[in-house]
Design an enzyme around this catalytic site. Sequence first.
Site, mmCIF file in Angstrom:
data_model
loop_
_atom_site.group_PDB
_atom_site.id
_atom_site.type_symbol
_atom_site.label_atom_id
_atom_site.label_comp_id
_atom_site.label_asym_id
_atom_site.label_seq_id
_atom_site.Cartn_x
_atom_site.Cartn_y
_atom_site.Cartn_z
ATOM 1 N N HIS A 166 0.905 -1.127 0.111
ATOM 2 C CA HIS A 166 0.055 0.061 -0.140
ATOM 3 C C HIS A 166 0.752 1.322 0.168
ATOM 4 O O HIS A 166 0.724 2.088 -0.781
ATOM 5 C CB HIS A 166 -1.088 -0.035 1.459
ATOM 6 N N HIS A 213 0.462 -3.311 9.267
ATOM 7 C CA HIS A 213 1.940 -3.188 9.018
ATOM 8 C C HIS A 213 2.656 -2.423 10.176
ATOM 9 O O HIS A 213 1.926 -1.671 10.855
ATOM 10 C CB HIS A 213 2.486 -2.382 7.661
#
Length: 396
Positions: A166, A213
Amino acid sequence: MADLLDRLRGPELVAQFQKLCGLSLLSEEKSARQHFAKAVRRAEPDCTARFHAAAWTGHHVNAANNGTVPGTPVPQKKYKIENYFLYYLFLFAATLGQEVFYITFLPFCFWNIDPCVARRVINIWAVVMYIGQASKDVLKWPRPPSPPVVKLEVRVDAEYGMPSTHAMAATAIPFTFLLATMNRYKYPFELGLLLALAICTLVSLSRIYTGMHTVLDVLCGIAITAVLVAFSYPFWDALENFQMRNSFAPILALSLSFLVSIYYPELDHWSTARGDTTNIVSAGGGAALATWINHQWSLLPEPSSAPPYDIPALSAPLICRMSARFAIGIVIVFIARHLIKSVALTLVCRLAGVSPLDREARKLLRVEVPYKYITYSCLGVVGLAVCPAVHRYLAL
Protein backbone atom coordinates in the site's frame (compact mmCIF):
# COMPACT_ATOMS: atom_id res chain seq x y z
CA MET A 1 20.98 0.98 15.19
CA ALA A 2 19.83 -2.59 15.81
CA ASP A 3 17.67 -1.40 18.73
CA LEU A 4 16.07 1.25 16.52
CA LEU A 5 15.26 -1.30 13.79
CA ASP A 6 13.80 -3.69 16.35
CA ARG A 7 11.60 -0.92 17.71
CA LEU A 8 10.43 0.11 14.25
CA ARG A 9 9.67 -3.54 13.44
CA GLY A 10 7.87 -4.22 16.71
CA PRO A 11 4.09 -4.10 17.22
CA GLU A 12 4.31 -1.73 20.19
CA LEU A 13 4.67 1.38 17.99
CA VAL A 14 1.66 0.27 15.96
CA ALA A 15 -0.46 -0.20 19.08
CA GLN A 16 0.70 3.18 20.43
CA PHE A 17 -0.26 4.92 17.20
CA GLN A 18 -3.66 3.23 17.24
CA LYS A 19 -4.29 4.34 20.81
CA LEU A 20 -3.18 7.87 19.93
CA CYS A 21 -5.81 7.83 17.17
CA GLY A 22 -8.51 6.49 19.49
CA LEU A 23 -8.42 2.79 18.58
CA SER A 24 -7.70 0.14 21.19
CA LEU A 25 -8.35 -3.51 22.01
CA LEU A 26 -10.68 -4.42 24.83
CA SER A 27 -9.58 -7.03 27.35
CA GLU A 28 -11.79 -10.09 27.68
CA GLU A 29 -13.10 -8.99 31.09
CA LYS A 30 -13.68 -5.41 30.02
CA SER A 31 -15.32 -6.59 26.81
CA ALA A 32 -17.78 -8.71 28.79
CA ARG A 33 -18.62 -5.81 31.13
CA GLN A 34 -19.12 -3.43 28.23
CA HIS A 35 -21.32 -5.96 26.43
CA PHE A 36 -23.53 -6.28 29.52
CA ALA A 37 -23.69 -2.51 29.99
CA LYS A 38 -24.52 -2.02 26.35
CA ALA A 39 -27.39 -4.52 26.59
CA VAL A 40 -28.77 -2.66 29.61
CA ARG A 41 -28.57 0.72 27.84
CA ARG A 42 -29.67 -0.54 24.43
CA ALA A 43 -32.65 1.74 24.38
CA GLU A 44 -30.59 4.86 25.12
CA PRO A 45 -30.12 6.96 21.95
CA ASP A 46 -27.02 8.80 23.20
CA CYS A 47 -24.81 5.84 23.95
CA THR A 48 -21.30 7.33 23.80
CA ALA A 49 -19.24 4.29 22.93
CA ARG A 50 -19.76 1.72 20.20
CA PHE A 51 -17.88 -1.51 19.99
CA HIS A 52 -17.01 -3.46 16.89
CA ALA A 53 -16.24 -7.11 16.55
CA ALA A 54 -13.50 -7.99 14.13
CA ALA A 55 -14.70 -10.80 11.92
CA TRP A 56 -11.63 -12.97 12.30
CA THR A 57 -13.10 -16.39 11.76
CA GLY A 58 -11.74 -19.38 9.91
CA HIS A 59 -8.10 -18.49 10.68
CA HIS A 60 -5.40 -19.33 13.18
CA VAL A 61 -2.05 -17.85 14.08
CA ASN A 62 0.82 -19.59 12.35
CA ALA A 63 4.13 -20.56 13.87
CA ALA A 64 5.72 -17.24 12.93
CA ASN A 65 2.82 -15.35 14.53
CA ASN A 66 2.12 -13.93 11.07
CA GLY A 67 -1.42 -12.71 11.52
CA THR A 68 -3.84 -15.37 10.35
CA VAL A 69 -3.85 -18.12 7.76
CA PRO A 70 -6.62 -20.54 6.78
CA GLY A 71 -7.25 -23.02 9.57
CA THR A 72 -9.01 -23.23 12.88
CA PRO A 73 -11.11 -20.36 14.24
CA VAL A 74 -9.85 -17.86 16.77
CA PRO A 75 -11.97 -15.93 19.27
CA GLN A 76 -13.40 -12.61 18.18
CA LYS A 77 -11.39 -9.62 19.29
CA LYS A 78 -13.37 -6.54 20.22
CA TYR A 79 -12.07 -3.03 19.99
CA LYS A 80 -13.15 0.45 20.96
CA ILE A 81 -13.24 3.44 18.61
CA GLU A 82 -13.03 6.85 20.22
CA ASN A 83 -12.33 8.95 17.11
CA TYR A 84 -14.70 8.10 14.27
CA PHE A 85 -13.32 10.79 11.98
CA LEU A 86 -9.88 9.16 11.93
CA TYR A 87 -11.45 5.70 11.76
CA TYR A 88 -13.33 6.42 8.53
CA LEU A 89 -10.54 8.59 7.13
CA PHE A 90 -7.97 5.82 7.44
CA LEU A 91 -10.37 3.13 6.21
CA PHE A 92 -11.01 5.27 3.13
CA ALA A 93 -7.27 5.81 2.67
CA ALA A 94 -6.69 2.05 2.86
CA THR A 95 -9.02 1.52 -0.13
CA LEU A 96 -6.61 3.57 -2.27
CA GLY A 97 -4.39 0.50 -2.42
CA GLN A 98 -7.10 -1.98 -3.42
CA GLU A 99 -8.46 -3.27 -6.73
CA VAL A 100 -11.56 -1.08 -6.69
CA PHE A 101 -9.30 1.99 -6.74
CA TYR A 102 -6.95 0.71 -9.43
CA ILE A 103 -9.76 -0.41 -11.73
CA THR A 104 -11.45 3.01 -11.53
CA PHE A 105 -8.72 5.63 -11.01
CA LEU A 106 -6.19 4.41 -13.60
CA PRO A 107 -8.76 4.17 -16.44
CA PHE A 108 -10.18 7.54 -15.39
CA CYS A 109 -6.72 9.08 -15.84
CA PHE A 110 -6.39 7.49 -19.27
CA TRP A 111 -9.85 8.54 -20.47
CA ASN A 112 -10.12 12.00 -18.95
CA ILE A 113 -6.68 13.38 -18.05
CA ASP A 114 -3.87 12.26 -20.34
CA PRO A 115 -3.14 8.82 -21.90
CA CYS A 116 0.60 9.56 -21.90
CA VAL A 117 0.64 10.23 -18.16
CA ALA A 118 -1.60 7.25 -17.43
CA ARG A 119 0.64 4.87 -19.39
CA ARG A 120 3.67 5.87 -17.34
CA VAL A 121 1.78 5.54 -14.08
CA ILE A 122 0.57 2.05 -15.05
CA ASN A 123 4.07 0.91 -16.07
CA ILE A 124 5.65 2.03 -12.79
CA TRP A 125 2.72 0.76 -10.72
CA ALA A 126 2.95 -2.75 -12.23
CA VAL A 127 6.73 -3.02 -11.70
CA VAL A 128 6.68 -1.60 -8.17
CA MET A 129 3.79 -3.78 -7.05
CA TYR A 130 5.39 -6.95 -8.39
CA ILE A 131 8.64 -6.22 -6.59
CA GLY A 132 6.77 -5.43 -3.38
CA GLN A 133 4.52 -8.49 -3.46
CA ALA A 134 7.32 -10.87 -4.38
CA SER A 135 9.55 -9.41 -1.66
CA LYS A 136 6.94 -10.27 0.94
CA ASP A 137 7.03 -13.95 0.05
CA VAL A 138 10.83 -14.00 -0.13
CA LEU A 139 11.48 -12.22 3.17
CA LYS A 140 8.48 -13.80 4.98
CA TRP A 141 8.40 -11.14 7.71
CA PRO A 142 5.25 -11.47 9.81
CA ARG A 143 2.61 -8.81 10.17
CA PRO A 144 2.20 -7.25 13.62
CA PRO A 145 0.42 -9.69 15.97
CA SER A 146 -2.86 -9.10 17.79
CA PRO A 147 -2.72 -8.41 20.68
CA PRO A 148 -1.34 -5.80 21.18
CA VAL A 149 -2.39 -4.54 17.74
CA VAL A 150 -5.98 -4.06 16.55
CA LYS A 151 -6.43 -5.60 13.10
CA LEU A 152 -9.18 -4.05 10.99
CA GLU A 153 -8.71 -6.12 7.82
CA VAL A 154 -9.13 -9.82 7.13
CA ARG A 155 -8.61 -10.43 3.42
CA VAL A 156 -4.85 -9.85 3.20
CA ASP A 157 -3.95 -10.86 6.75
CA ALA A 158 -2.55 -14.20 5.56
CA GLU A 159 0.06 -12.34 3.49
CA TYR A 160 3.42 -11.35 4.91
CA GLY A 161 4.13 -7.76 5.79
CA MET A 162 7.52 -6.52 4.53
CA PRO A 163 7.35 -4.23 2.60
CA SER A 164 3.97 -2.47 2.65
CA THR A 165 2.65 -2.57 -0.92
CA HIS A 166 0.00 0.00 0.00
CA ALA A 167 2.81 2.39 0.91
CA MET A 168 4.61 1.47 -2.31
CA ALA A 169 1.54 2.15 -4.46
CA ALA A 170 0.82 5.36 -2.53
CA THR A 171 4.35 6.50 -3.34
CA ALA A 172 4.56 5.23 -6.91
CA ILE A 173 1.25 6.54 -8.26
CA PRO A 174 1.21 10.17 -7.05
CA PHE A 175 4.93 10.78 -7.55
CA THR A 176 4.98 9.18 -11.00
CA PHE A 177 1.96 11.32 -11.83
CA LEU A 178 3.84 14.37 -10.57
CA LEU A 179 7.02 13.62 -12.54
CA ALA A 180 5.06 12.80 -15.70
CA THR A 181 3.09 16.08 -15.59
CA MET A 182 5.53 18.64 -14.19
CA ASN A 183 7.03 19.46 -17.61
CA ARG A 184 3.91 18.57 -19.58
CA TYR A 185 1.39 20.92 -17.96
CA LYS A 186 1.50 24.40 -16.49
CA TYR A 187 0.76 24.26 -12.78
CA PRO A 188 2.58 25.09 -9.54
CA PHE A 189 5.02 22.26 -8.91
CA GLU A 190 4.89 22.92 -5.16
CA LEU A 191 1.13 22.30 -5.13
CA GLY A 192 1.57 18.98 -6.91
CA LEU A 193 4.36 17.99 -4.53
CA LEU A 194 2.23 18.78 -1.47
CA LEU A 195 -0.67 16.74 -2.88
CA ALA A 196 1.61 13.76 -3.63
CA LEU A 197 3.10 13.94 -0.13
CA ALA A 198 -0.36 14.15 1.44
CA ILE A 199 -1.63 11.06 -0.41
CA CYS A 200 1.52 9.07 0.36
CA THR A 201 1.40 10.02 4.04
CA LEU A 202 -2.31 9.35 4.47
CA VAL A 203 -2.24 5.90 2.85
CA SER A 204 0.96 4.91 4.66
CA LEU A 205 -0.44 5.90 8.05
CA SER A 206 -3.64 4.00 7.26
CA ARG A 207 -1.64 0.76 7.10
CA ILE A 208 -0.35 1.35 10.61
CA TYR A 209 -3.78 2.41 11.87
CA THR A 210 -5.45 -0.72 10.47
CA GLY A 211 -2.79 -2.86 12.16
CA MET A 212 -1.60 -4.46 8.93
CA HIS A 213 1.99 -3.20 8.93
CA THR A 214 4.76 -2.15 11.25
CA VAL A 215 6.42 1.26 10.92
CA LEU A 216 9.45 -0.42 9.33
CA ASP A 217 7.26 -2.13 6.70
CA VAL A 218 5.87 1.23 5.67
CA LEU A 219 9.18 3.09 5.68
CA CYS A 220 10.87 0.38 3.60
CA GLY A 221 7.98 0.37 1.11
CA ILE A 222 8.34 4.12 0.62
CA ALA A 223 12.15 3.96 0.35
CA ILE A 224 12.17 1.07 -2.15
CA THR A 225 9.65 2.83 -4.36
CA ALA A 226 11.50 6.15 -4.21
CA VAL A 227 14.66 4.41 -5.45
CA LEU A 228 12.80 2.57 -8.23
CA VAL A 229 11.02 5.69 -9.45
CA ALA A 230 14.20 7.78 -9.37
CA PHE A 231 16.24 5.08 -11.15
CA SER A 232 13.63 4.47 -13.87
CA TYR A 233 12.72 8.11 -14.56
CA PRO A 234 15.41 8.72 -17.24
CA PHE A 235 14.13 5.71 -19.21
CA TRP A 236 10.41 6.55 -19.34
CA ASP A 237 10.52 8.16 -22.80
CA ALA A 238 12.54 5.29 -24.26
CA LEU A 239 10.18 2.68 -22.76
CA GLU A 240 7.10 4.42 -24.13
CA ASN A 241 8.68 4.73 -27.57
CA PHE A 242 9.51 1.01 -27.49
CA GLN A 243 5.98 0.05 -26.42
CA MET A 244 4.44 2.10 -29.23
CA ARG A 245 6.71 1.32 -32.16
CA ASN A 246 8.42 -2.03 -31.69
CA SER A 247 6.53 -4.97 -33.17
CA PHE A 248 7.81 -7.30 -30.46
CA ALA A 249 6.75 -5.05 -27.59
CA PRO A 250 3.28 -6.60 -27.06
CA ILE A 251 4.66 -10.15 -27.21
CA LEU A 252 7.43 -9.27 -24.77
CA ALA A 253 5.04 -7.55 -22.34
CA LEU A 254 2.48 -10.37 -22.36
CA SER A 255 5.11 -13.09 -22.12
CA LEU A 256 6.98 -11.37 -19.32
CA SER A 257 3.82 -10.76 -17.27
CA PHE A 258 2.85 -14.43 -17.61
CA LEU A 259 6.31 -15.74 -16.71
CA VAL A 260 6.71 -13.58 -13.59
CA SER A 261 3.25 -14.74 -12.46
CA ILE A 262 3.96 -18.42 -13.03
CA TYR A 263 7.37 -18.21 -11.37
CA TYR A 264 6.18 -16.11 -8.46
CA PRO A 265 8.05 -17.05 -5.25
CA GLU A 266 6.74 -20.31 -3.81
CA LEU A 267 4.11 -19.88 -1.10
CA ASP A 268 4.39 -21.77 2.20
CA HIS A 269 0.63 -21.30 2.59
CA TRP A 270 -2.01 -19.96 0.23
CA SER A 271 -2.72 -16.26 0.36
CA THR A 272 -4.11 -13.63 -1.97
CA ALA A 273 -0.56 -12.42 -2.81
CA ARG A 274 0.04 -14.51 -5.95
CA GLY A 275 -3.41 -13.87 -7.39
CA ASP A 276 -3.31 -10.13 -6.72
CA THR A 277 0.15 -9.90 -8.24
CA THR A 278 -1.01 -11.76 -11.33
CA ASN A 279 -3.90 -9.31 -11.68
CA ILE A 280 -1.56 -6.33 -11.56
CA VAL A 281 1.21 -7.50 -13.88
CA SER A 282 -1.33 -8.95 -16.34
CA ALA A 283 -3.18 -5.63 -16.46
CA GLY A 284 0.18 -4.00 -17.12
CA GLY A 285 0.83 -6.43 -19.97
CA GLY A 286 -2.61 -5.78 -21.42
CA ALA A 287 -2.02 -2.03 -21.12
CA ALA A 288 1.25 -2.41 -23.05
CA LEU A 289 -0.61 -4.24 -25.83
CA ALA A 290 -3.27 -1.50 -25.86
CA THR A 291 -0.53 1.14 -26.11
CA TRP A 292 0.85 -0.57 -29.21
CA ILE A 293 -2.62 -0.97 -30.76
CA ASN A 294 -3.54 2.67 -30.15
CA HIS A 295 -0.34 3.91 -31.79
CA GLN A 296 -0.30 1.50 -34.74
CA TRP A 297 -3.93 2.18 -35.63
CA SER A 298 -3.90 5.87 -34.62
CA LEU A 299 -6.84 5.41 -32.27
CA LEU A 300 -5.86 8.29 -29.98
CA PRO A 301 -5.54 11.90 -31.17
CA GLU A 302 -2.07 13.40 -30.92
CA PRO A 303 -1.55 16.84 -29.33
CA SER A 304 -1.45 19.62 -31.92
CA SER A 305 1.28 21.55 -30.11
CA ALA A 306 4.34 20.91 -27.96
CA PRO A 307 4.23 20.90 -24.15
CA PRO A 308 3.81 22.43 -21.68
CA TYR A 309 0.05 22.63 -22.05
CA ASP A 310 -2.46 24.78 -20.23
CA ILE A 311 -4.82 22.89 -17.95
CA PRO A 312 -8.33 23.45 -19.31
CA ALA A 313 -10.77 25.22 -17.03
CA LEU A 314 -13.56 23.05 -15.69
CA SER A 315 -16.84 23.89 -17.39
CA ALA A 316 -20.25 22.25 -17.40
CA PRO A 317 -19.80 20.71 -20.91
CA LEU A 318 -16.33 19.40 -20.00
CA ILE A 319 -17.56 17.88 -16.73
CA CYS A 320 -20.45 16.25 -18.59
CA ARG A 321 -18.11 14.74 -21.19
CA MET A 322 -15.73 13.48 -18.52
CA SER A 323 -18.59 11.97 -16.55
CA ALA A 324 -20.02 10.32 -19.66
CA ARG A 325 -16.65 8.87 -20.61
CA PHE A 326 -16.11 7.49 -17.14
CA ALA A 327 -19.64 6.09 -16.76
CA ILE A 328 -19.64 4.40 -20.17
CA GLY A 329 -16.08 3.17 -19.79
CA ILE A 330 -16.47 1.75 -16.30
CA VAL A 331 -19.69 -0.07 -17.29
CA ILE A 332 -17.85 -1.64 -20.24
CA VAL A 333 -14.92 -2.61 -17.99
CA PHE A 334 -17.08 -4.22 -15.31
CA ILE A 335 -19.24 -6.09 -17.82
CA ALA A 336 -16.11 -7.26 -19.64
CA ARG A 337 -14.53 -8.30 -16.34
CA HIS A 338 -17.53 -10.45 -15.44
CA LEU A 339 -17.81 -12.09 -18.87
CA ILE A 340 -14.09 -12.66 -19.43
CA LYS A 341 -13.59 -14.00 -15.91
CA SER A 342 -16.46 -16.47 -16.31
CA VAL A 343 -15.21 -17.74 -19.65
CA ALA A 344 -11.55 -17.88 -18.57
CA LEU A 345 -12.33 -19.66 -15.30
CA THR A 346 -14.53 -22.24 -17.03
CA LEU A 347 -11.95 -22.87 -19.77
CA VAL A 348 -8.96 -23.12 -17.42
CA CYS A 349 -10.80 -25.37 -14.95
CA ARG A 350 -11.87 -27.67 -17.76
CA LEU A 351 -8.30 -27.94 -19.00
CA ALA A 352 -7.08 -28.53 -15.44
CA GLY A 353 -9.71 -31.20 -14.82
CA VAL A 354 -11.39 -29.45 -11.87
CA SER A 355 -14.78 -27.87 -11.27
CA PRO A 356 -15.05 -24.07 -11.58
CA LEU A 357 -17.39 -24.21 -8.57
CA ASP A 358 -14.65 -25.68 -6.37
CA ARG A 359 -13.18 -22.68 -4.51
CA GLU A 360 -10.21 -24.71 -3.27
CA ALA A 361 -9.37 -25.72 -6.85
CA ARG A 362 -9.20 -22.04 -7.80
CA LYS A 363 -6.22 -21.68 -5.45
CA LEU A 364 -4.13 -24.15 -7.45
CA LEU A 365 -1.27 -22.60 -9.39
CA ARG A 366 -2.39 -24.18 -12.67
CA VAL A 367 -5.83 -22.59 -12.24
CA GLU A 368 -5.32 -19.34 -10.35
CA VAL A 369 -2.58 -17.81 -12.48
CA PRO A 370 -3.90 -18.66 -15.99
CA TYR A 371 -7.48 -17.53 -15.42
CA LYS A 372 -6.44 -14.30 -13.70
CA TYR A 373 -3.81 -13.67 -16.38
CA ILE A 374 -6.36 -14.05 -19.19
CA THR A 375 -8.95 -11.92 -17.38
CA TYR A 376 -6.77 -8.95 -16.53
CA SER A 377 -4.68 -8.95 -19.71
CA CYS A 378 -7.92 -8.65 -21.64
CA LEU A 379 -9.17 -5.96 -19.26
CA GLY A 380 -6.03 -3.93 -19.95
CA VAL A 381 -6.88 -3.98 -23.65
CA VAL A 382 -10.57 -3.28 -23.04
CA GLY A 383 -9.89 -0.34 -20.74
CA LEU A 384 -7.14 1.33 -22.76
CA ALA A 385 -8.07 0.47 -26.36
CA VAL A 386 -11.72 -0.60 -26.63
CA CYS A 387 -13.19 2.05 -24.32
CA PRO A 388 -11.37 4.99 -26.00
CA ALA A 389 -12.59 3.67 -29.36
CA VAL A 390 -16.17 3.67 -28.04
CA HIS A 391 -15.69 7.18 -26.68
CA ARG A 392 -14.43 8.34 -30.06
CA TYR A 393 -17.34 6.67 -31.85
CA LEU A 394 -19.78 8.47 -29.52
CA ALA A 395 -17.92 11.78 -30.09
CA LEU A 396 -16.97 12.04 -26.43
